[in-house]
Write a protein that holds these residues in place. Structure first.
Motif, PDB file in Angstrom:
ATOM      1  N   ILE A   1       0.826  -1.207   0.000  1.00  0.00           N
ATOM      2  CA  ILE A   1       0.000   0.000   0.000  1.00  0.00           C
ATOM      3  C   ILE A   1       0.864   1.263   0.000  1.00  0.00           C
ATOM      4  CG2 ILE A   1      -1.593   1.377   1.406  1.00  0.00           C
ATOM      5  CD1 ILE A   1      -2.946  -0.897  -0.135  1.00  0.00           C
TER       6      ILE A   1
ATOM      7  N   LEU B   1      -7.029   9.405  -0.391  1.00  0.00           N
ATOM      8  CA  LEU B   1      -6.762   8.660   0.843  1.00  0.00           C
ATOM      9  C   LEU B   1      -7.453   9.313   2.030  1.00  0.00           C
ATOM     10  CD1 LEU B   1      -4.944   6.371   2.200  1.00  0.00           C
ATOM     11  CD2 LEU B   1      -3.365   8.233   2.701  1.00  0.00           C
TER      12      LEU B   1
ATOM     13  N   GLY C   1     -11.044   8.556   1.865  1.00  0.00           N
ATOM     14  CA  GLY C   1     -11.251   7.152   2.193  1.00  0.00           C
ATOM     15  C   GLY C   1     -11.087   6.855   3.668  1.00  0.00           C
TER      16      GLY C   1
ATOM     17  N   LEU D   1     -14.327   5.214   4.925  1.00  0.00           N
ATOM     18  CA  LEU D   1     -14.155   3.779   5.129  1.00  0.00           C
ATOM     19  C   LEU D   1     -13.972   3.434   6.602  1.00  0.00           C
ATOM     20  CD1 LEU D   1     -11.878   2.812   2.093  1.00  0.00           C
ATOM     21  CD2 LEU D   1     -14.363   2.731   2.298  1.00  0.00           C
TER      22      LEU D   1
ATOM     23  N   SER E   1     -16.071   0.556   8.213  1.00  0.00           N
ATOM     24  CA  SER E   1     -15.353  -0.571   8.793  1.00  0.00           C
ATOM     25  C   SER E   1     -15.847  -0.881  10.200  1.00  0.00           C
ATOM     26  CB  SER E   1     -13.849  -0.273   8.827  1.00  0.00           C
ATOM     27  OG  SER E   1     -13.143  -1.281   9.507  1.00  0.00           O
TER      28      SER E   1
ATOM     29  N   PHE F   1     -12.611  -4.884   3.938  1.00  0.00           N
ATOM     30  CA  PHE F   1     -12.008  -3.611   3.539  1.00  0.00           C
ATOM     31  C   PHE F   1     -10.506  -3.769   3.293  1.00  0.00           C
ATOM     32  CE2 PHE F   1     -15.926  -2.255   5.551  1.00  0.00           C
ATOM     33  CZ  PHE F   1     -16.355  -1.261   4.693  1.00  0.00           C
TER      34      PHE F   1
ATOM     35  N   SER G   1      -8.930  -3.097  -0.297  1.00  0.00           N
ATOM     36  CA  SER G   1      -7.901  -2.066  -0.410  1.00  0.00           C
ATOM     37  C   SER G   1      -6.762  -2.519  -1.315  1.00  0.00           C
ATOM     38  CB  SER G   1      -7.357  -1.719   0.980  1.00  0.00           C
ATOM     39  OG  SER G   1      -6.363  -0.724   0.903  1.00  0.00           O
TER      40      SER G   1
ATOM     41  N   ALA H   1      -9.058   3.780  -2.488  1.00  0.00           N
ATOM     42  CA  ALA H   1      -8.906   2.341  -2.220  1.00  0.00           C
ATOM     43  C   ALA H   1      -7.791   2.072  -1.216  1.00  0.00           C
ATOM     44  CB  ALA H   1      -8.628   1.601  -3.528  1.00  0.00           C
ATOM     45  N   LEU H   2      -6.707   2.824  -1.322  1.00  0.00           N
ATOM     46  CA  LEU H   2      -5.571   2.625  -0.411  1.00  0.00           C
ATOM     47  C   LEU H   2      -5.979   2.787   1.051  1.00  0.00           C
ATOM     48  CD1 LEU H   2      -2.786   4.660  -2.294  1.00  0.00           C
ATOM     49  CD2 LEU H   2      -2.828   2.180  -1.979  1.00  0.00           C
TER      50      LEU H   2
ATOM     51  N   GLY I   1      -8.458   1.746   2.655  1.00  0.00           N
ATOM     52  CA  GLY I   1      -9.114   0.609   3.285  1.00  0.00           C
ATOM     53  C   GLY I   1      -8.242  -0.104   4.292  1.00  0.00           C
ATOM     54  N   LEU I   2      -6.949  -0.206   4.006  1.00  0.00           N
ATOM     55  CA  LEU I   2      -6.056  -0.900   4.933  1.00  0.00           C
ATOM     56  C   LEU I   2      -5.842  -0.106   6.226  1.00  0.00           C
ATOM     57  CD1 LEU I   2      -4.133  -3.329   5.481  1.00  0.00           C
ATOM     58  CD2 LEU I   2      -2.299  -1.881   4.562  1.00  0.00           C
TER      59      LEU I   2
END
Length: 417
Positions: free
Chosen positions: A49, A85, A88, A92, A96, A104, A108, A138-139, A141-142
Motif C-alpha cells: 500500500i 486517501l 477514504g 471507510l 469498517s 475492507f 484495499s 482504495a488505499l 481501506g487498509l
C-alpha cells in the motif's frame, strides 16, 4: 449486512463445534499459527500500500518532460492520491466499524492494484491523476481497518509485536517504492514499473485470500454516523488538539517538500545525477524504522516535549544541510531529516491519547488526516515558491517553518507532556 454476517459466522460456528477447545476462541498469541498469518498478511499489505502510494514521487521530472506540464501539475499524481486517501480514511473508517475489517483490507489491496494495470495504457495525464485519486480512496481501506483488526483479534500482551511490524512496513514500503521507481524507470520505463506493481498487488491479494483469517471478535458499532461526526466536531473545538493537528501538517509539509523537489535539484548543475542514482537517496527512509522506536525509548526516560523538540531541531538541521552542493553533505542532511521527522511525528501522534478522554479513535483519525494534508501541501502547494526562489529559498522556508510554528505554539500553550 452481508459483510457483518460473513465475518461473525466464523465465531458462531466455533461455539457450536463441541470438539473445539476454549483456547481456540481466545485472541491469538505468537504461539498460534493465525497470529503469524495475520501479522504476515498485514505487513505485506502495508508494504504494498505504501509503495503504491509514493511510487510516483521520484517520477515528477519524468512527467514534466513526457506530458509537458509544470512541476505543480506533475505533483498532482501524488497529492490527488493523498486527497483520495483522506476521503477514504474518513468514510471507510465509519463503514469498517459497522461492516467488519477483512473485507475492507482485501478490497484495499485489490483497489490499489487495478489502476497500475490501466494507467500505462493511457497517454492522458488527466486520466492518470483521476485514476490515482480513485486509487487513493482504495488505499485507505487498509489503514482504516488494520489497527482495529489487530487489537480485536490478537492478545493484548502480543499485539504490540504485530503492530510494530505493521507500522515498520509502512516506512519500508514507502522507501522501496521510491527507490524502485527511479531505478526501473531509468533502466526500462515508468510503465514497466507500474506493471510490476500491478503484478505485485495481484500476488498480495491472492495471499490475503489465502492467509488472512476472518474476524472472530468483531462487534458492529450500533452508533449512528452522526455520533461519529460529533466526535470529529468535538475535537475540532479543542484548541490544544488543533495545535497538535497543526504540527502534523507542518512536519509533513517540510518533510514532503524536500523529497518532492530533490529530484529536480539533483538533476541540475552541479550534480547532473540520473534518476536511478537520485532514487538511492530514498534509502535514508530506513532511519524511519529506527526513529520511531528510538523516540519511544527516549520519551520513557526524558520529557516527551523535550524529545519532540530535539527531533524538530534535528529535522530542521537536516533541511539546512540541503543548501550545500556536496553530495555527501546532502546525504547526511537527508538522514537527519528522516530521523528528526519520524521522531517528532511518532511522539506527536502518541501524545494525542493524553489530550483526550473520549472519542480517542476519531482524534487519532484527525491527526492522520492532518498528516496527509501536509503531504498534499508539501507536494503541490510549494511549486510557486520553488519557481520564484529556487532550491535555496525553498529549503530556508521549509527549515524555518517548524521552528516558527513551535515558537508561536510554545508562547501560547504547552502541548504534550
Amino acid at each position: 449486512m452481508v459483510w457483518k454476517r460473513e465475518e461473525t459466522d466464523t465465531s458462531k460456528n466455533l461455539n457450536k463445534k463441541g470438539g473445539m477447545t476454549l483456547a481456540l476462541q481466545q485472541p491469538y498469541t505468537p504461539k498460534d499459527r493465525s497470529f503469524w498469518q495475520i501479522t504476515l498478511s498485514l505487513t505485506l499489505a502495508s508494504f504494498f500500500i505504501f509503495a503504491s502510494m509514493y511510487a510516483v514521487q521520484p517520477l515528477f521530472p519524468v512527467y514534466v518532460e513526457e506530458f509537458n506540464i509544470s512541476i505543480s501539475a506533475a505533483s498532482l499524481s501524488l497529492s490527488l492520491t493523498i486527497t483520495g486517501l483522506i476521503v477514504g480514511l474518513i468514510v471507510l473508517g465509519f463503514f469498517s466499524d459497522r461492516h467488519g475489517r477483512t473485507s475492507f483490507i482485501k478490497a484495499s489491496v485489490a483497489g490499489a492494484t487495478i489502476p497500475f494495470l490501466i494507467i500505462p495504457w493511457t497517454d492522458s495525464f488527466f486520466l492518470l491523476i483521476c485514476l490515482r485519486f480513485i486509487q487513493g480512496v482504495a488505499l485507505a481501506g487498509l489503514p482504516a481497518a488494520a489497527l482495529a483488526y489487530l487489537h480485536e483479534e490478537i492478545d493484548s500482551g502480543s499485539v504490540h509485536v504485530a503492530t510494530a511490524l505493521y507500522i515498520s512496513s509502512n516506512a519500508l514500503g514507502g522507501m522501496v517504492g521510491r527507490v524502485m521507481a527511479g531505478t526501473m524507470t531509468d533502466f526500462f520505463s515508468w510503465h514497466t514499473y507500474f506493471y510490476m506493481l500491478g503484478g505485485l498487488g495481484t500476488v498480495m491479494f491472492l495471499l490475503m485470500l489465502r492467509l488472512l483469517p476472518a474476524s472472530r471478535f468483531f462487534e458492529s458499532s450500533e452508533l449512528s454516523f452522526r455520533h461519529d461526526l460529533h466526535g470529529f466536531s468535538y475535537h475540532l473545538r479543542n484548541p490544544r488538539l488543533l495545535l497538535i493537528f497543526g504540527l502534523g501538517i507542518i512536519f509533513q509539509t517540510s518533510f514532503t517538500g524536500v523529497w518532492t523537489y530533490l529530484p529536480f535539484h539533483l538533476q541540475e548543475a552541479p550534480f547532473f545525477l540520473s534518476l536511478a542514482t537520485i532514487s538511492l537517496f530514498y534509502f535514508a527512509y530506513g532511519l524511519g524504522v529506527v526513529g520511531s522506536p528510538l523516540a519511544g525509548w527516549l520519551a520513557g526516560h526524558f520529557p516527551l516535549s523535550s524529545v519532540r523538540l530535539t527531533g524538530i531541531f534535528v529535522l530542521c538541521t537536516g533541511i539546512f544541510l540541503m543548501l550545500f552542493d556536496a553530495v555527501w553533505i546532502i546525504s547526511i542532511g537527508l538522514a537527519l531529516l528522516c530521523l528528526g521527522f519520524f521522531t517528532a511525528h511518532s511522539l506527536t501522534a502518541s501524545s494525542i491519547g493524553d489530550l483526550v478522554t473520549h472519542h480517542k479513535g476519531s482524534a487519532s483519525s484527525l491527526y492522520l488526516v492532518s498528516y496527509y494534508i501536509g503531504v498534499v501541501t508539501g507536494s503541490s502547494m510549494l511549486g510557486p515558491l520553488y519557481n520564484s526562489q529556487g532550491w535555496p529559498g525553498l529549503m530556508i522556508f521549509l527549515a524555518l517553518l517548524p521552528l516558527i510554528y513551535i515558537i508561536i505554539v510554545r508562547s501560547k500553550v504547552k502541548i504534550g507532556n
